[in-house]
Design a protein around this motif. Structure first.
Motif, PDB file in Angstrom:
ATOM      1  N   ARG A  18       0.810  -1.224   0.000  1.00 28.07           N
ATOM      2  CA  ARG A  18       0.000   0.000   0.000  1.00 28.07           C
ATOM      3  C   ARG A  18       0.839   1.269   0.000  1.00 28.07           C
ATOM      4  N   HIS A  75       1.153   1.664  -3.738  1.00 22.24           N
ATOM      5  CA  HIS A  75       0.003   1.250  -4.556  1.00 22.24           C
ATOM      6  C   HIS A  75      -1.271   1.331  -3.723  1.00 22.24           C
ATOM      7  N   ALA A  76      -1.520   2.513  -3.167  1.00 21.37           N
ATOM      8  CA  ALA A  76      -2.625   2.678  -2.216  1.00 21.37           C
ATOM      9  C   ALA A  76      -3.989   2.281  -2.764  1.00 21.37           C
ATOM     10  N   ASP A  77      -4.227   2.534  -4.039  1.00 20.84           N
ATOM     11  CA  ASP A  77      -5.551   2.275  -4.610  1.00 20.84           C
ATOM     12  C   ASP A  77      -5.592   1.053  -5.516  1.00 20.84           C
ATOM     13  N   GLU A  78      -4.565   0.217  -5.428  1.00 25.97           N
ATOM     14  CA  GLU A  78      -4.494  -0.953  -6.304  1.00 25.97           C
ATOM     15  C   GLU A  78      -4.544  -2.239  -5.489  1.00 25.97           C
ATOM     16  N   GLN A 129     -14.049  -4.945  -0.836  1.00 26.00           N
ATOM     17  CA  GLN A 129     -13.302  -3.871  -1.477  1.00 26.00           C
ATOM     18  C   GLN A 129     -13.199  -4.094  -2.975  1.00 26.00           C
ATOM     19  N   VAL A 155     -14.634  -1.596  -5.993  1.00 26.17           N
ATOM     20  CA  VAL A 155     -13.818  -1.109  -7.107  1.00 26.17           C
ATOM     21  C   VAL A 155     -14.485  -1.445  -8.428  1.00 26.17           C
ATOM     22  N   CYS A 163     -17.490   0.850  -8.997  1.00 25.43           N
ATOM     23  CA  CYS A 163     -17.070   2.199  -9.380  1.00 25.43           C
ATOM     24  C   CYS A 163     -16.597   2.244 -10.822  1.00 25.43           C
TER      25      CYS A 163
END
Length: 211
Positions: free
Chosen positions: A89, A92-95, A198, A202, A205
């Motif tokens: 993270r 790559h916080a959003d991956e 989660q 994703v 979205c």
């Protein structure tokens, strides 16, 4: 966490050393947890008598049973997954982590060491139980307050059958424990559920953006 700080500084060599150290420590940690569980169980089950008791044999037998039920696989251990995820993270916080989606696909209930996903008496998911206990006879998991009341209600019959459908085992208060491994297994199940949620968010979205 130290590993996160090192990852931010791009000191991958030291992060790798911590990774390897974590893999080495996990089996040791599991051994300690099993020993603690064995000592607690023997303390509850021990019946003093005039005969000598081979405590080492009792402990070894209990530990062997725990190892068979929940063998140590360091790479799949909850603590190691949390370590890897924390490091990932940083950059790559959003991956999602590599292989995370595939892991969810191949994960089946047969691979989980928990034999039931909900309490047979309350119907609550085991991840939501406030005080979970597990039968040492059949491994079914209950909310402690509910199962103790269940046993008390059936006390006049001198026997109380497990409330899980089709289970022939009997329930007794001294055979219900919350061993350290149970907490770890429930936490791991909860973690997998959070990851799945989660991933779905994703995906939802992404669909909205495409529309």
């Amino acid at each position: 966490m130290i590993a996160e700080d090192l990852e931010r500084e791009n000191r991958s060599d030291l992060v790798k050393q911590l990774d390897e150290a974590a893999l080495e420590l996990i089996p040791v940690s599991d051994e300690i947890v099993r020993l603690s569980s064995a000592l607690q169980a023997i303390g509850r089950e021990y019946d003093s008598s005039n005969e000598l008791t081979d405590f080492k044999k009792l402990i070894d037998e209990h530990i062997s049973k725990l190892e068979a039920d929940s063998p140590t696989v360091p790479e799949n251990h909850l603590f190691y997954k949390q370590f890897k995820e924390a490091v990932w993270r940083v950059h790559h916080a959003d991956e999602p982590m590599p292989g995370e989606e595939q892991e969810e696909i191949i994960m089946t209930s047969s691979q989980c060491s928990l034999v039931n996903m909900t309490c047979p008496l309350t119907g609550k998911p085991v991840t939501e139980l406030e005080d979970p206990v597990r039968s040492t006879e059949c491994k079914h998991i209950y909310e402690k307050q509910a199962v103790m009341h269940h046993i008390k209600v059936h006390a006049k019959r001198r026997s109380c059958k497990c409330a899980a459908a089709g289970c022939p085992k009997m329930l007794t208060a001294d055979k219900l424990i919350c061993d350290p491994l149970l907490r770890i297994e429930i936490d791991e199940l909860r973690l997998r559920g959070n990851r799945s949620t989660q991933a779905q968010m994703v995906a939802d979205c992404t669909e909205i953006d495409e529309d």
